[in-house]
Design a protein around this motif. Structure first.
Motif, short mmCIF file in Angstrom:
data_model
loop_
_atom_site.label_atom_id
_atom_site.label_comp_id
_atom_site.label_asym_id
_atom_site.label_seq_id
_atom_site.Cartn_x
_atom_site.Cartn_y
_atom_site.Cartn_z
N TYR A 167 -37.36 21.31 -13.01
CA TYR A 167 -36.14 20.29 -12.02
C TYR A 167 -35.21 20.07 -12.34
O TYR A 167 -34.07 19.96 -11.43
N ARG A 175 -29.67 27.96 -12.86
CA ARG A 175 -28.82 28.86 -10.94
C ARG A 175 -27.32 28.42 -11.28
O ARG A 175 -26.41 29.19 -11.05
N ASP A 237 -35.55 30.73 -6.30
CA ASP A 237 -36.25 29.70 -4.99
C ASP A 237 -37.22 29.54 -4.43
O ASP A 237 -37.17 28.62 -3.96
N GLY A 240 -36.72 26.28 -6.14
CA GLY A 240 -36.35 25.43 -5.31
C GLY A 240 -36.51 24.91 -4.18
O GLY A 240 -36.06 23.80 -3.82
N LYS A 244 -35.88 20.95 -2.05
CA LYS A 244 -34.70 21.40 -0.97
C LYS A 244 -34.91 21.00 0.02
O LYS A 244 -35.68 19.55 0.60
#
Length: 998
Positions: A167, A175, A237, A240, A244
């Motif tokens: 991450y 991304r 996503d 993500g 978030k």
């Protein structure tokens, strides 16, 4: 045929071409103009390279440069190729033009106008798009270096069981790649569609098929690529969701999955990924089927699914499953957020103890004795006493001290460590007697000397002033011999040119002199090319031709510690407060630096600029510069900047930080091992303020580890407003040597208070061991107050309403003076809290603060006395128990002396008369510019003022009656500057008198 000779109309006038000489001149001017523009662009690059080479960090410059160039070329070419190939392919697949429609006839004009320049138009378009894409990609150099050098955290997220490094380092690059792919696909689609339309492959108004088979296949493939990228986006996503941010009742800036994310959004993203993948296949199948029917249906299904599955379904789950029992549903996710946030900000080891906070009722003599050892009460507030340093130790108008001084630890004459207030006498370019280019950049180039004062005692000349342990010009005192010239400092923002034919103003023990810089800092200006580059870079043509520059000349710039550390380590976040220390015969600026990331799963985010602001940051010190949001921070590097030669050293501090390990792989050799830190430097390292402020802000909520209690917010705290400051803002943390309950000895600590959210009483007290040389460095302790105890604001309100304070303020009004409150110190003591606050006065005959009173509060009792010793005696109700005196009683407290010298009106009148005569002699010598006589007059004035101060009667309890003693008429500082303009000799005698504390 036209008549080329004479004729009835006369000779024809020919417009001839310019002569060969004119053409040559124009071409020469054009070439020179291009070269000049190129040199202007090159000058910035060249001067940057010279600067990095001068500080021995050229590897940082080259690594950053080549990374940017590589990204620029790779992604610029990829974008240009993607656009160019699709335009070329669309042109190649154009249909034959026959029986053109009205639509095609109108387009024919554009085709005809473009035809001769098709290649050039294609090259221009692709080059422009490539340049833009390359420039955008080069800005991602940090993301790329973190991706290729990423180091494992050794810790997995609780949802997907992936290492945190995925991450922090990998996901941001994925991304970016995905975003670049979307941009390239969309631009290629637009370019191809326009080309197909221009050459008849697409038709809007013409009868028949709207698109040829070739155009259909080409555009379908591009749409298939777009939908494929969307499928990849849906899959990313899913991960993500772990990083978030969203709004949530439990806390601001919530990060990570909640119940609806794990049970609705996560499966929805997986379903949408599958639908997008199928839809992409349908678009690719158009190459064979030559029909849009199935791909359009599939695309519509994907859009509908995104609305229903990705939007409506999660809303239903939130409404009917979560809201009826939100606390129970969210509890497991709140626990994950608490654990991750505490770990990411380094507060997971913060120890919380219950503390009653009620004042002890035991024998007052024992409390008084305990108060002597509970803390070294710092009655000199570094946020208040800077004007006193300025007035008493400035010595020249072109020197200055920072508005907020620093707190450090130094050993006194007996070898005992004590809290010390320290500031450097830096150059103030605005105070020069005459401003011009030579004075600004050649003559006045550096500050001179460190000035230090005890944090726990006061001076007696005048009473209530700082008790200087290092003073004078040049500075002398407990620091011994060290290099006092300050070429690099917090206030030194202009460039200087040193080491050449032009001499610099300097000082030695025998007074003012000139010097030439002997250090190896800066960039050489000995050759014309460098001089020209700097003349362009600094927009100063005099650098090119000034006779003040010659062999040995060097230019010094980027002179603040923060600028230098940021430049050599652009991957670090810099603390807002660099502080000086005298280490091994040199003045070193110590700079705390942080590694951060925004990709720690489940850890709540914070905005650095907001959480590091307090009541002092508005005007007195800079907050951490970056306003970016982060959710992981470590004080991973301690940096030093030499105040004389500007040498920068980066030392590893957090040996376990994976972000630092990543950057060390990217920039090998730039950070030295922790074991290389000299012990003398280690003694001055401390816990950084900005990190502490970020951590205390998080601890207002994250001291609670139970999910149910966290959700309810019943034990939430807040950082109180500073009660001693008229401007709104949080109370700043204070450095203080003190003992926490259970500790046997004082520790140099950084402290703060909390109040319950929405209430003024004290909620908790926090201290962290700030002594880097201690084995307990960084240990956090929180005392949660379990009873009702007055908070800082309430104590200040009671003090303002105290009768003694009211009388003191009324008396001040008659002397045209103002009251200033110092830091309100909070110290745990025998189950309760002792508050200590120094009180200063400013105005009347003195325009800088002097310590006049000390307030103390313990339990329900609040007192207002002349000095700390009397305040402690009064608050505990004792005369003097004979125990070890408090730290400030070693020197005379305000208004007192241990053995007062003989006083008398005759001695006082004689001293005043001598001071008046010395002042007159000094003024006369100044007018005649007789500098030897002027110096003798200043010595006589100093001696007379010291005798006058010693002859004053002992101050009474009403607050330093000596202030009202008769003073010489010439003692007040006159308006303006009496110095002859442009003269570098000492300032007026009035300023000197003020320097001596008249």
């Amino acid at each position: 045929m036209p008549d080329r000779g004479g004729g009835p109309t006369g000779p024809r006038i020919r417009v001839g071409r310019p002569s060969r000489r004119a053409r040559t001149l124009l071409m020469t001017l054009g070439v020179l103009a291009v070269l000049a523009m190129a040199f202007v662009m090159f000058a910035g690059f060249w001067t940057d390279w010279l600067w990095y080479r001068s500080v021995a960090y050229s590897s940082v410059f080259t690594t950053t440069l080549w990374t940017k160039i590589g990204l620029f070329l790779v992604f610029g070419l990829l974008m240009a190729i993607a656009i160019g190939v699709n335009v070329w392919l669309a042109h190649r697949l154009r249909p034959p033009l026959s029986a053109m429609s009205l639509e095609q006839q109108s387009l024919d004009r554009y085709r005809m106008s473009i035809a001769p320049y098709k290649k050039w138009v294609l090259l221009a378009v692709t080059a422009l798009v490539g340049l833009i894409a390359g420039a955008s990609a080069s800005g991602q150099w940090r993301t790329w270096l973190m991706y290729v050098n990423g180091t494992s955290f050794g810790q997995k997220d609780p949802q997907f069981q992936l290492d945190v490094s995925f991450y922090a380092f990998d996901l941001p690059w994925y991304r970016f790649m995905l975003g670049f792919g979307f941009a390239a696909t969309v631009l290629s689609l637009i370019a191809a569609a326009l080309t197909h339309y221009l050459y008849g492959g697409l038709r809007i108004t013409s009868p028949g098929a709207r698109a040829t088979g070739a155009a259909t296949g080409h555009l379908s493939v591009l749409l298939g690529i777009f939908v494929s990228l969307k499928a990849v986006a849906y899959w990313l996503d899913r991960y993500g969701l772990a990083v978030k941010s969203s709004d949530f009742k439990a806390t601001d800036n919530w990060t990570g999955l909640r119940y609806v994310d794990a049970n609705a959004y996560l499966p929805a993203k997986t379903i949408l990924f599958c639908i997008a993948a199928i839809c992409a296949v349908l678009f690719f199948a158009t190459l064979w089927r030559r029909t849009w029917q199935l791909p359009v249906i599939g695309f519509g299904l994907m859009v509908l699914s995104a609305i229903l599955i990705g939007g409506l379904y999660p809303a239903i789950v939130q409404k009917f499953q979560v809201q009826p029992n939100e606390q129970a549903k969210e509890a497991p996710f709140i626990q994950k957020n608490i654990d991750a946030t505490r770990d990411a900000y380094g507060i997971d080891d913060a120890k919380v103890d219950d503390y009653e906070g009620q004042a002890a009722t035991e024998d007052d003599g024992k409390l008084r004795a305990a108060a002597n050892t509970a803390a070294s009460y710092r009655i000199m507030d570094p946020n208040v006493v800077s004007p006193a340093f300025q007035q008493l130790q400035q010595r020249r108008n072109y020197y200055q001290f920072p508005k907020t001084l620093d707190v450090d630890r130094y050993k006194d004459k007996e070898g005992k460590e004590q809290d010390t207030i320290i500031g450097l006498r830096e150059l103030n370019i605005q105070g020069l007697p005459k401003r011009n280019w030579i004075n600004d950049h050649f003559t006045y180039t550096h500050g001179y000397g460190a000035i230090a004062a005890s944090g726990t005692t006061t001076g007696t000349n005048p009473t209530g002033s700082p008790d200087f342990t290092e003073s004078g010009l040049p500075s002398t005192g407990e620091f011994g011999k060290y290099e006092q010239r300050i070429y690099y400092g917090e206030k030194t923002e202009q460039y200087s040119i040193v080491g050449g034919p032009q001499k610099e103003l300097d000082y030695e023990e025998d007074g003012e002199k000139t010097t030439s810089y002997k250090g190896d800092s800066g960039v050489s200006l000995s050759n014309s090319f460098n001089r020209a580059a700097y003349a362009v870079a600094f927009s100063e043509p005099q650098i090119m031709y000034s006779g003040a520059i010659g062999d040995g000349s060097r230019i010094l710039y980027n002179r603040t510690p923060k600028e230098r550390v940021e430049a050599v380590a652009p991957w670090l976040t810099i603390d807002g407060d660099a502080y000086p220390a005298v280490v091994d015969g040199r003045i070193k600026w110590i700079v705390d630096a942080y590694t951060t990331t925004n990709g720690y799963p489940y850890a709540s985010r914070t905005t650095l600029g907001d959480t590091t602001a307090d009541s002092l940051t508005t005007n007195q010190r800079a907050v951490v510069a970056q306003q970016n949001q982060v959710n992981y921070i470590r004080n991973s590097v301690k940096a030093t900047v030499d105040a004389y030669d500007g040498k920068v050293k980066l030392y590893e501090w957090d040996t376990e930080d994976p972000v630092l390990k990543t950057w060390r792989k990217a920039f090998p050799g730039t950070v030295e091992p922790r074991g290389d830190i000299p012990q003398e430097l280690m003694d001055h390292l401390r816990y950084p303020q900005d990190l502490f402020k970020v951590q205390r802000e998080l601890l207002t909520r994250y001291h609670v580890e139970d999910p149910a209690q966290f959700y309810s917010g019943s034990d939430a705290w807040q950082v109180p407003d500073d009660p001693t400051n008229k401007e709104p803002g949080s109370v700043p943390p204070y450095y203080l040597s003190m003992k926490m309950p259970g500790q046997e000895a004082q520790q140099f600590s950084l402290t703060t208070t909390f109040t319950p959210r929405g209430r003024p009483n004290l909620g908790a007290f926090m201290a962290v061991n700030a002594d880097a040389a201690s084995k307990d460095y960084g240990t956090m302790r929180l005392l949660r107050v379990t009873s009702t105890v007055k908070g800082p604001g309430q104590v200040q309100s009671e003090l303002n309403g105290n009768d003694d304070v009211a009388e003191f303020v009324r008396n001040l009004k008659g002397t045209d003076s103002d009251i200033e409150y110092g830091n309100l110190l909070t110290v745990p003591l025998e189950g309760g809290f002792l508050y200590i606050e120094p009180v200063y006065t400013r105005g009347g005959n003195q325009n800088y603060p002097l310590l006049r009173k000390v307030a103390a509060s313990y339990g329900s009792k609040i007192v207002f006395e002349n000095n700390l010793k009397d305040a402690l005696n009064a608050v505990f109700g004792v005369e003097d128990d004979g125990s070890t005196p408090p730290p400030d009683s070693e020197d005379p407290p305000p208004g007192e002396t241990d053995e007062p010298p003989a006083t008398g009106s005759a001695a006082l009148k004689k001293a005043i008369a001598d001071a008046q005569k010395a002042y007159s002699d000094g003024e006369k010598a100044l007018q005649e510019q007789d500098w030897p006589a002027y110096g003798k007059a200043q010595e006589a004035l100093q001696d007379a003022l010291e005798r006058a101060a010693a002859a004053q009667p002992k101050a009474g309890s009403e607050g330093d009656k000596a202030d009202g003693a008769e003073k010489p008429e010439g003692d007040a500082k006159p308006e303006g500057d009496a110095k002859p303009e442009g003269d570098a000799k000492p300032d007026s005698s009035a300023e000197q008198a003020s320097d001596q504390g008249s």
